[in-house]
Design a protein around this motif. Structure first.
Motif: not given
Length: 168
Positions: A114-119, A135-138
């Motif tokens: 859940d830590d990939c950034g948004n976007p 986008n920050g969501v698993w």
């Protein structure tokens, strides 16, 4: 002039001393990921390669062939999740079962994905699942069991995990 020539020769020599690998992961519900990595030739004799021996790395995630997102190590920051474990002899990304670690691959997505950034886009291979972060969501629905192997190839791979054979 001589220095410029030496710099060009060194650059070409460094590029010639690396191996390219392509890979494809098939997740659940039509999710796939393609990627490419370049590893220093000197590391290919090691029993296990980590992110410090990778000079180029990029991934792209898809659902039903539609691009969801991309990430490459050139975008990495101090807070980016970046862990890679690759066995060059078996030509596989190692799984938690192989090493007894909680997470063995964290490509812009840590253990909770859940830590990939948004976007943002990332991939995680942990002891619970292999899955995407978007986008920050698993994206739980993308998940596969943690010990599921995925394709590594010396030739490029498409979003449906088909290899491209070189054309002469």
């Amino acid at each position: 002039m001589i220095r410029a020539g030496a710099a060009i020769i060194a650059l070409v020599a460094n590029q010639a001393q690396a191996a390219d690998f392509y890979f494809c992961w098939t997740g659940s519900n039509g999710y796939t990921m393609t990627g490419q990595m370049t590893i220093m030739d000197s590391a290919l004799n090691q029993p296990l390669i980590d992110e410090t021996s990778v000079t180029r790395f990029k991934i792209a995630g898809y659902q039903e062939g539609t691009l969801l997102g991309k990430w490459d190590m050139a975008r990495r920051t101090a807070s980016t999740s970046w862990m890679l474990r690759y066995d060059p002899q078996r030509e596989v990304f190692v799984t938690p079962g192989d090493l007894g670690l909680g997470v063995t691959q964290a490509w812009n997505a840590g253990g909770d994905a859940d830590d990939c950034g948004n976007p943002g886009f990332g991939f995680n291979l942990g002891n619970y699942a292999q899955d995407f972060c978007l986008n920050g969501v698993w994206l739980e629905e993308s998940g596969m069991p943690p010990d599921t192997p995925f394709l590594v190839s010396p030739v490029p791979i498409d979003p449906y995990c088909r290899t491209y054979e070189p054309v002469s």
